[in-house]
Design a protein around this motif. Structure first.
Motif, PDB file in Angstrom:
ATOM      1  N   LEU A 222       4.140  10.914  10.006  1.00 17.46           N
ATOM      2  CA  LEU A 222       4.762  11.884   9.097  1.00 17.46           C
ATOM      3  C   LEU A 222       6.232  11.553   8.859  1.00 17.46           C
ATOM      4  CD1 LEU A 222       3.176  15.198  10.435  1.00 17.46           C
ATOM      5  CD2 LEU A 222       2.831  14.201   8.168  1.00 17.46           C
ATOM      6  N   LEU A 223       6.931  11.149   9.917  1.00 11.72           N
ATOM      7  CA  LEU A 223       8.337  10.799   9.773  1.00 11.72           C
ATOM      8  C   LEU A 223       8.509   9.608   8.841  1.00 11.72           C
ATOM      9  CD1 LEU A 223      11.264  11.332  10.708  1.00 11.72           C
ATOM     10  CD2 LEU A 223      10.851   9.724  12.583  1.00 11.72           C
ATOM     11  N   ASN A 224       7.639   8.607   8.963  1.00 14.37           N
ATOM     12  CA  ASN A 224       7.730   7.427   8.107  1.00 14.37           C
ATOM     13  C   ASN A 224       7.418   7.761   6.646  1.00 14.37           C
ATOM     14  OD1 ASN A 224       8.383   5.757  10.254  1.00 14.37           O
ATOM     15  ND2 ASN A 224       6.253   5.241  10.692  1.00 14.37           N
ATOM     16  N   GLN A 225       6.609   8.812   6.424  1.00 15.16           N
ATOM     17  CA  GLN A 225       6.229   9.179   5.064  1.00 15.16           C
ATOM     18  C   GLN A 225       7.387   9.768   4.260  1.00 15.16           C
ATOM     19  OE1 GLN A 225       3.280   7.344   4.982  1.00 15.16           O
ATOM     20  NE2 GLN A 225       2.844   8.879   3.447  1.00 15.16           N
ATOM     21  N   LEU A 226       8.460  10.153   4.924  1.00 16.66           N
ATOM     22  CA  LEU A 226       9.604  10.727   4.208  1.00 16.66           C
ATOM     23  C   LEU A 226      10.221   9.735   3.229  1.00 16.66           C
ATOM     24  CD1 LEU A 226      11.377  12.665   7.108  1.00 16.66           C
ATOM     25  CD2 LEU A 226       9.894  13.592   5.323  1.00 16.66           C
ATOM     26  N   THR A 227      10.011   8.451   3.464  1.00 17.36           N
ATOM     27  CA  THR A 227      10.553   7.424   2.567  1.00 17.36           C
ATOM     28  C   THR A 227       9.566   7.047   1.464  1.00 17.36           C
ATOM     29  OG1 THR A 227       9.718   5.658   4.030  1.00 17.36           O
ATOM     30  CG2 THR A 227      11.951   6.480   4.437  1.00 17.36           C
ATOM     31  N   ARG A 228       8.452   7.763   1.355  1.00 14.58           N
ATOM     32  CA  ARG A 228       7.430   7.458   0.351  1.00 14.58           C
ATOM     33  C   ARG A 228       7.146   8.695  -0.483  1.00 14.58           C
ATOM     34  NH1 ARG A 228       3.157   4.047   4.142  1.00 14.58           N
ATOM     35  NH2 ARG A 228       4.639   2.441   4.828  1.00 14.58           N
TER      36      ARG A 228
END
Length: 268
Positions: A222-228
């Motif tokens: 979820l944290l990585n999805q903030l850049t997508r």
């Protein structure tokens, strides 16, 4: 004459606090069903279950969920065993160093997560252990033990020791006393502690960030999805599922421990 009913100001403040706390959650729930794939278009254009289907077909999502479930289950199991043993050893007798041991047990959850994460990473590097699933489990177990320990020792303190003495007087050995006397008395507290520990482990992100290595649990995903930004609808769906997965054990723990102050030997 003093009224037991709260004033309208207190009721308004209470409802305002609840709305303030839960409004962001409501936003995520609403946009998980939005037909538009834009990040946050308002007003909502329609209602759809499309993003749930797409999330279910994403291999990275399923892998992250499965990894988080495995880690939470193993960490909870370790915490239930160690937390129960620690509570059984510390709840009744006083001995030199008892307070120090109690402090060390509670310290992992009292410290900021970033301090715990850095300390664990340093320890693993010193021992030559590469970050991975094992290190995540160990990291999560450190604070999950506290949850189980606190629940079980509170129940131990409300359980009359005369029950254990009666069991031993009747010829039961240590295992029989634990199986037929102690375990039934602490069962709901143990299960509630385990459910809370599972919920905390499932959505833990700070300690996981330092101990995960190349592994990607669901919170890290979820944290990585903030850049997508194009994946925002799917992210909302997964975030909603995480909230449900953590909310249900907490509610279950509440109902299990509700009204249990009147157990055998209960009192002040």
């Amino acid at each position: 004459m003093h009224s037991e009913r709260p004033s309208w100001f207190l009721r308004l403040a209470a409802w305002g606090g609840l709305v303030f706390l839960h409004f962001p959650i409501l936003v995520i729930l609403l946009y998980a069903f939005n037909t538009e794939d834009a990040a946050y278009s308002f007003p909502l254009q329609g209602f759809t279950l499309r993003w749930f289907a797409e999330a279910a077909q994403r291999g990275d999502v399923l892998d992250a969920i499965w990894l988080s479930l495995k880690i939470a289950a193993i960490a909870t199991l370790i915490a239930m065993v160690l937390g129960t043993l620690a509570a059984g050893a510390l709840y009744r007798r006083d001995f030199f160093g008892k307070e120090g041991i109690s402090l060390m047990l509670i310290l992992p959850i009292a410290l900021p997560g970033i301090i715990t994460g850095i300390a664990l990473l340093s320890a693993f590097k010193t021992l030559g252990i590469e970050p991975g699933m094992l290190t995540i489990v160990i990291g999560h177990a450190t604070f999950c033990v506290v949850i189980v320990y606190n629940n079980v020792i509170a129940r131990f303190r409300r359980t009359s020791f005369s029950l254990i003495e009666a069991s031993m007087d009747l010829g039961a050995d240590g295992w029989q006393t634990f199986r037929y006397v102690i375990l039934p008395n602490i069962a709901t507290a143990l299960l509630a502690g385990g459910m809370l520990a599972f919920a905390l482990s499932f959505d833990e992100i700070i300690v996981t960030t330092f101990t995960a290595g190349h592994e990607r649990t669901l919170p890290l995903w979820l944290l990585n999805q903030l850049t997508r930004p194009r994946d925002v609808p799917i992210t909302n769906v997964v975030a909603m599922l995480v909230m449900l997965a953590t909310m249900l054990p907490i509610l279950g723990a509440y109902y299990l421990t509700r009204g249990t102050s009147d157990v055998a030997g209960g009192g002040k």
